[in-house]
Design a protein around this motif. Structure first.
Motif, mmCIF file in Angstrom:
data_model
loop_
_atom_site.group_PDB
_atom_site.id
_atom_site.type_symbol
_atom_site.label_atom_id
_atom_site.label_comp_id
_atom_site.label_asym_id
_atom_site.label_seq_id
_atom_site.Cartn_x
_atom_site.Cartn_y
_atom_site.Cartn_z
ATOM 1 N N MET A 45 0.848 -1.244 0.066
ATOM 2 C CA MET A 45 0.031 -0.073 0.064
ATOM 3 C C MET A 45 0.832 1.300 -0.041
ATOM 4 O O MET A 45 1.895 1.351 0.782
ATOM 5 C CB MET A 45 -1.080 0.002 1.157
ATOM 6 N N VAL A 46 0.278 2.258 -0.614
ATOM 7 C CA VAL A 46 1.150 3.564 -0.694
ATOM 8 C C VAL A 46 -0.011 4.613 -0.382
ATOM 9 O O VAL A 46 -1.058 4.664 -0.788
ATOM 10 C CB VAL A 46 1.756 3.760 -2.322
ATOM 11 N N LEU A 47 0.637 5.699 0.344
ATOM 12 C CA LEU A 47 -0.052 6.708 0.906
ATOM 13 C C LEU A 47 0.711 8.043 0.194
ATOM 14 O O LEU A 47 1.736 8.158 0.597
ATOM 15 C CB LEU A 47 -0.510 6.973 2.340
ATOM 16 N N LEU A 48 -0.078 8.919 -0.344
ATOM 17 C CA LEU A 48 0.358 10.270 -0.716
ATOM 18 C C LEU A 48 -0.404 11.190 -0.161
ATOM 19 O O LEU A 48 -1.787 11.207 0.169
ATOM 20 C CB LEU A 48 0.280 10.561 -2.340
ATOM 21 N N SER A 49 0.131 12.271 0.649
ATOM 22 C CA SER A 49 -0.546 13.285 1.222
ATOM 23 C C SER A 49 -0.405 14.731 0.689
ATOM 24 O O SER A 49 0.624 15.173 0.343
ATOM 25 C CB SER A 49 -0.304 13.160 2.880
ATOM 26 N N ALA A 50 -1.393 15.386 0.922
ATOM 27 C CA ALA A 50 -1.189 16.711 0.625
ATOM 28 C C ALA A 50 -2.165 17.668 1.678
ATOM 29 O O ALA A 50 -3.117 17.326 1.941
ATOM 30 C CB ALA A 50 -1.896 17.144 -1.044
ATOM 31 N N GLY A 51 -1.713 19.035 1.729
ATOM 32 C CA GLY A 51 -2.500 19.801 2.492
ATOM 33 C C GLY A 51 -1.689 20.318 3.786
ATOM 34 O O GLY A 51 -0.561 20.336 3.657
ATOM 35 N N ASN A 52 -2.238 20.601 4.635
ATOM 36 C CA ASN A 52 -1.550 21.053 5.915
ATOM 37 C C ASN A 52 -0.761 20.050 6.443
ATOM 38 O O ASN A 52 -1.175 18.662 6.721
ATOM 39 C CB ASN A 52 -2.839 21.334 7.164
ATOM 40 N N LEU A 53 0.417 20.346 6.625
ATOM 41 C CA LEU A 53 1.425 19.164 6.970
ATOM 42 C C LEU A 53 1.231 18.565 8.393
ATOM 43 O O LEU A 53 1.496 17.434 8.547
ATOM 44 C CB LEU A 53 2.822 19.844 7.038
ATOM 45 N N SER A 54 0.925 19.491 9.130
ATOM 46 C CA SER A 54 0.600 18.759 10.843
ATOM 47 C C SER A 54 -0.575 17.784 10.880
ATOM 48 O O SER A 54 -0.505 16.705 11.381
ATOM 49 C CB SER A 54 0.352 19.865 11.704
ATOM 50 N N ILE A 55 -1.674 18.137 9.969
ATOM 51 C CA ILE A 55 -2.635 17.146 9.786
ATOM 52 C C ILE A 55 -2.176 15.893 9.381
ATOM 53 O O ILE A 55 -2.355 14.731 9.469
ATOM 54 C CB ILE A 55 -3.747 17.727 9.101
ATOM 55 N N SER A 56 -1.393 15.953 8.001
ATOM 56 C CA SER A 56 -0.915 14.634 7.419
ATOM 57 C C SER A 56 -0.248 13.976 8.181
ATOM 58 O O SER A 56 -0.048 12.704 8.222
ATOM 59 C CB SER A 56 -0.285 15.003 6.089
ATOM 60 N N GLN A 57 0.796 14.763 8.936
ATOM 61 C CA GLN A 57 1.562 13.804 9.689
ATOM 62 C C GLN A 57 0.823 13.075 10.847
ATOM 63 O O GLN A 57 1.331 11.839 11.207
ATOM 64 C CB GLN A 57 2.837 14.707 10.329
ATOM 65 N N SER A 58 -0.144 13.785 11.455
ATOM 66 C CA SER A 58 -0.888 13.071 12.472
ATOM 67 C C SER A 58 -1.577 11.922 11.929
ATOM 68 O O SER A 58 -1.706 10.681 12.454
ATOM 69 C CB SER A 58 -1.821 14.064 13.076
ATOM 70 N N VAL A 59 -2.255 12.304 10.644
ATOM 71 C CA VAL A 59 -2.876 11.078 10.318
ATOM 72 C C VAL A 59 -2.065 9.815 10.052
ATOM 73 O O VAL A 59 -2.245 8.608 10.260
ATOM 74 C CB VAL A 59 -3.768 11.410 8.829
ATOM 75 N N ARG A 60 -0.853 9.965 9.362
ATOM 76 C CA ARG A 60 0.144 8.886 8.945
ATOM 77 C C ARG A 60 0.596 8.213 10.343
ATOM 78 O O ARG A 60 0.745 6.955 10.399
ATOM 79 C CB ARG A 60 1.489 9.390 8.208
ATOM 80 N N GLU A 61 0.678 8.915 11.312
ATOM 81 C CA GLU A 61 0.829 8.364 12.690
ATOM 82 C C GLU A 61 -0.023 7.625 13.113
ATOM 83 O O GLU A 61 0.127 6.197 13.734
ATOM 84 C CB GLU A 61 1.372 9.528 13.622
ATOM 85 N N ILE A 62 -1.128 7.986 13.346
ATOM 86 C CA ILE A 62 -2.463 7.330 13.714
ATOM 87 C C ILE A 62 -2.741 6.045 12.774
ATOM 88 O O ILE A 62 -3.055 5.188 13.283
ATOM 89 C CB ILE A 62 -3.604 8.259 13.699
ATOM 90 N N LEU A 63 -2.715 6.177 11.548
ATOM 91 C CA LEU A 63 -3.047 5.095 10.765
ATOM 92 C C LEU A 63 -2.169 3.733 11.076
ATOM 93 O O LEU A 63 -2.519 2.779 10.919
ATOM 94 C CB LEU A 63 -2.614 5.606 9.269
ATOM 95 N N GLN A 64 -1.059 4.138 11.500
ATOM 96 C CA GLN A 64 -0.223 2.693 12.082
ATOM 97 C C GLN A 64 -1.018 2.018 13.223
ATOM 98 O O GLN A 64 -1.023 0.798 13.071
ATOM 99 C CB GLN A 64 1.096 3.185 12.384
ATOM 100 N N VAL A 65 -1.647 2.540 14.037
ATOM 101 C CA VAL A 65 -2.424 1.924 15.192
ATOM 102 C C VAL A 65 -3.687 2.056 15.131
ATOM 103 O O VAL A 65 -4.459 1.450 15.900
ATOM 104 C CB VAL A 65 -1.809 2.663 16.354
ATOM 105 N N GLU A 66 -4.314 2.791 14.015
ATOM 106 C CA GLU A 66 -5.944 2.852 14.059
ATOM 107 C C GLU A 66 -6.666 1.508 13.942
ATOM 108 O O GLU A 66 -6.318 0.667 13.123
ATOM 109 C CB GLU A 66 -6.203 3.797 12.935
ATOM 110 N N LYS A 67 -7.611 1.365 14.905
ATOM 111 C CA LYS A 67 -8.693 0.329 14.566
ATOM 112 C C LYS A 67 -9.938 0.747 14.499
ATOM 113 O O LYS A 67 -10.436 1.554 14.931
ATOM 114 C CB LYS A 67 -8.382 -0.594 16.012
#
Length: 274
Positions: A45-67
């Protein structure tokens, strides 16, 4: 700003992203917009992100553990999802969690919750899929009629994709087209910048080694930039100039429209055209 593109083809997937972020003319930084999630033989899987950097980084971090609740079954994660549809649902849940966490504070500060993502890949047992995820966590899926998605500063690189990309396009040709699309964007918008991350995934392999970071010294991209500009000028110069005085031509410009009247001029203050 940023520019990312994801392309879904019969032969595989192509992903390309730049790495420039800016918060003003004197706050330009480099942050990668691509994340790769791979368990060889099981999922890619590949994720590309655009927009507010703090939002994108938070999403990427949470995605690792999101249930994500899955009824009587174990909660869904991107690592146990049996379909890309379920995996993108987990991503949407991660986006909404960040919104619940940071959205009110951002709104109080006058900052829009702005993030968009391209998410694609393949999980063993199903075909490749590609999704565009919006700020609300909802998403749409690429089809054969619309087989690529762009996020960020997309308008400059769109024409070449529209003209060249079809589901039957070979992977290497699509990668070349994506780089031309990026070059067009780099040429016209300073908020998009090097280095670039390019990844090519071959269908049903469930892993990829075709990934490269492209900087200003990359020989292939340097060739793309020079050749594309030169050939565009050659094609432009080969097109006949308009003939205003009725000169010999197979393609006259000054012909009478069968539907519309010629443009009228206003010649004095009291004249009305309407």
């Amino acid at each position: 700003m940023t520019y990312c593109v994801g392309i879904k083809l019969d032969a595989g997937l192509v992903f390309l992203s730049d790495s420039r972020t800016n918060a003003g003319l004197d706050q330009i930084s480099t942050f990668r917009k691509m994340m790769v999630y791979e368990r060889p033989g099981d999922r890619f899987m590949v994720l590309l992100s655009a927009g507010n950097l703090s939002i994108s980084q938070s999403v990427r971090e949470i995605l690792q553990v999101e249930k994500l609740d899955n009824g009587n079954e174990p909660p869904l994660t991107i690592w146990n999802a049996t379909s890309m549809f379920d995996a993108v649902r987990v991503l949407g849940s991660a986006v909404r969690r960040v919104y619940d966490q940071d959205g009110p504070s951002l709104k109080t500060s006058g900052i829009e919750f702005n993030a968009s993502m391209i998410f694609g890949g393949q999980i063993k047992g199903e075909a490749m899929r590609l999704f565009l995820v919006y700020s609300a966590g909802n998403f749409i899926e690429a089809t054969r009629e619309t087989c690529y998605f762009q996020i960020g500063e997309s308008k400059y690189g769109k024409p070449v994709l529209d003209r060249m990309i079809t589901p039957a396009t070979p992977l290497d040709e699509a990668a070349k087209c994506a780089l031309v699309s990026m070059d067009s964007t780099l040429k016209s918008n300073l908020t998009v910048g090097l280095p670039l991350d390019l990844l090519v995934y071959e269908a049903n392999t469930l892993q990829s080694s075709q990934i490269v970071c492209i900087d200003e010294h990359n020989p292939y991209f340097h060739m793309i930039r020079g050749t594309w500009g030169q050939r565009l000028r050659q094609v432009f110069e080969s097109i006949e100039d308009p003939q205003w005085t009725g000169g010999a031509t197979q393609h006259p410009l000054c012909v009478t429209s069968s539907r519309y009247e010629p443009m009228k001029k206003i010649t004095h203050p009291g004249e009305k055209i309407i």
